[in-house]
Design a protein around this motif. Sequence first.
Motif, PDB file in Angstrom:
ATOM      1  N   ILE A 146      23.010  48.030   8.629  1.00 49.44           N
ATOM      2  CA  ILE A 146      22.120  47.877   9.787  1.00 49.44           C
ATOM      3  C   ILE A 146      20.708  48.307   9.409  1.00 49.44           C
ATOM      4  O   ILE A 146      19.732  47.608   9.704  1.00 49.44           O
ATOM      5  N   LEU A 147      20.581  49.437   8.725  1.00 53.02           N
ATOM      6  CA  LEU A 147      19.266  49.924   8.313  1.00 53.02           C
ATOM      7  C   LEU A 147      18.644  48.996   7.278  1.00 53.02           C
ATOM      8  O   LEU A 147      17.438  48.717   7.328  1.00 53.02           O
ATOM      9  N   PHE A 148      19.456  48.512   6.346  1.00 46.94           N
ATOM     10  CA  PHE A 148      18.983  47.586   5.325  1.00 46.94           C
ATOM     11  C   PHE A 148      18.387  46.330   5.966  1.00 46.94           C
ATOM     12  O   PHE A 148      17.260  45.926   5.655  1.00 46.94           O
ATOM     13  N   PHE A 149      19.125  45.722   6.881  1.00 46.64           N
ATOM     14  CA  PHE A 149      18.645  44.491   7.518  1.00 46.64           C
ATOM     15  C   PHE A 149      17.508  44.766   8.502  1.00 46.64           C
ATOM     16  O   PHE A 149      16.640  43.909   8.699  1.00 46.64           O
ATOM     17  N   THR A 150      17.486  45.948   9.104  1.00 44.68           N
ATOM     18  CA  THR A 150      16.360  46.316   9.963  1.00 44.68           C
ATOM     19  C   THR A 150      15.062  46.295   9.167  1.00 44.68           C
ATOM     20  O   THR A 150      14.059  45.714   9.602  1.00 44.68           O
ATOM     21  N   TYR A 151      15.087  46.905   7.984  1.00 43.96           N
ATOM     22  CA  TYR A 151      13.858  46.919   7.198  1.00 43.96           C
ATOM     23  C   TYR A 151      13.541  45.534   6.639  1.00 43.96           C
ATOM     24  O   TYR A 151      12.373  45.163   6.535  1.00 43.96           O
ATOM     25  N   ALA A 189      13.956  46.420   0.925  1.00 44.79           N
ATOM     26  CA  ALA A 189      14.969  47.007   1.799  1.00 44.79           C
ATOM     27  C   ALA A 189      15.888  47.943   1.028  1.00 44.79           C
ATOM     28  O   ALA A 189      16.296  48.992   1.539  1.00 44.79           O
ATOM     29  N   TYR A 190      16.216  47.591  -0.221  1.00 50.87           N
ATOM     30  CA  TYR A 190      17.018  48.501  -1.052  1.00 50.87           C
ATOM     31  C   TYR A 190      16.249  49.780  -1.370  1.00 50.87           C
ATOM     32  O   TYR A 190      16.826  50.873  -1.393  1.00 50.87           O
ATOM     33  N   VAL A 191      14.951  49.656  -1.647  1.00 42.99           N
ATOM     34  CA  VAL A 191      14.124  50.833  -1.933  1.00 42.99           C
ATOM     35  C   VAL A 191      14.138  51.790  -0.743  1.00 42.99           C
ATOM     36  O   VAL A 191      14.324  53.001  -0.884  1.00 42.99           O
ATOM     37  N   VAL A 192      13.951  51.234   0.454  1.00 40.85           N
ATOM     38  CA  VAL A 192      13.936  52.057   1.663  1.00 40.85           C
ATOM     39  C   VAL A 192      15.311  52.666   1.919  1.00 40.85           C
ATOM     40  O   VAL A 192      15.420  53.845   2.284  1.00 40.85           O
ATOM     41  N   LEU A 193      16.365  51.898   1.711  1.00 40.06           N
ATOM     42  CA  LEU A 193      17.710  52.436   1.921  1.00 40.06           C
ATOM     43  C   LEU A 193      18.002  53.561   0.936  1.00 40.06           C
ATOM     44  O   LEU A 193      18.590  54.582   1.312  1.00 40.06           O
ATOM     45  N   ALA A 194      17.586  53.399  -0.319  1.00 42.26           N
ATOM     46  CA  ALA A 194      17.795  54.457  -1.317  1.00 42.26           C
ATOM     47  C   ALA A 194      17.047  55.720  -0.911  1.00 42.26           C
ATOM     48  O   ALA A 194      17.579  56.841  -1.023  1.00 42.26           O
ATOM     49  N   GLY A 195      15.807  55.557  -0.429  1.00 40.83           N
ATOM     50  CA  GLY A 195      15.046  56.710   0.042  1.00 40.83           C
ATOM     51  C   GLY A 195      15.706  57.372   1.231  1.00 40.83           C
ATOM     52  O   GLY A 195      15.748  58.603   1.343  1.00 40.83           O
TER      53      GLY A 195
END
Length: 217
Positions: A146-151, A189-195
């Motif tokens: 959900i967070l991945f697709f949100t970003y 989106a992966y960068v933000v999810l990793a953070g």
Amino acid sequence: IDEPREAENIAMLYNARERILSRANNDRIVLPMSFIIAALSNEGHILDVDGNSSHTSGFMTYGLDTFGSEFRYIVQRGYLPSNFSERFTISESINERGRRVKSANFRTKQDAFEAFIATLARRQYLFFEDLRSNRINRNAIPEEQILFFTYKYFNGGPNSIERLLRKRSARELDRFFRRTITYGSTGNAYVVLAGTQWLGLSGATDPNPAGKYWCSR
């Protein structure tokens, strides 16, 4: 957090998050503080108190390239009050695709934080609506996705997975998520999810971290 200006930034961010999520409660919006910080850091340097950044430019610092156009829809969802219009001015810019967009310059950093979080909330709402219209069970999507697709909706636009959604399958969304594409809005989106995950594991956004993390024992 090791100096007053950093504490001030985070306090404003927490306050903005509380305001927006209280208004978005009916839509079951999921925006952990760790995600908001990671997303904000990927868009600009507003949390870097030692660097130079434009504190109130939606286009330059917050990734709010289309806030001027999107504002009325955010108000329609109730995420911001209509009189929030008094807290920014429309600013036209040319985005990376060479298109003229209506962004915003905000009155204060607090206003910019609220606009940023409200826009994240609306992009997540649009993702949920796309799931519903394509008969995909929202409860079948894990929070990290959900967070991945949100970003991805925030960074790449609400139509960035239109073809994928037409497959009407949570399994296909999961398969896309696990492909680990490293460029464009998907890579971002992966960068933000990793953070987000790093901040969560470190306890950096836990208000009561004592004894729970390696850094607080």
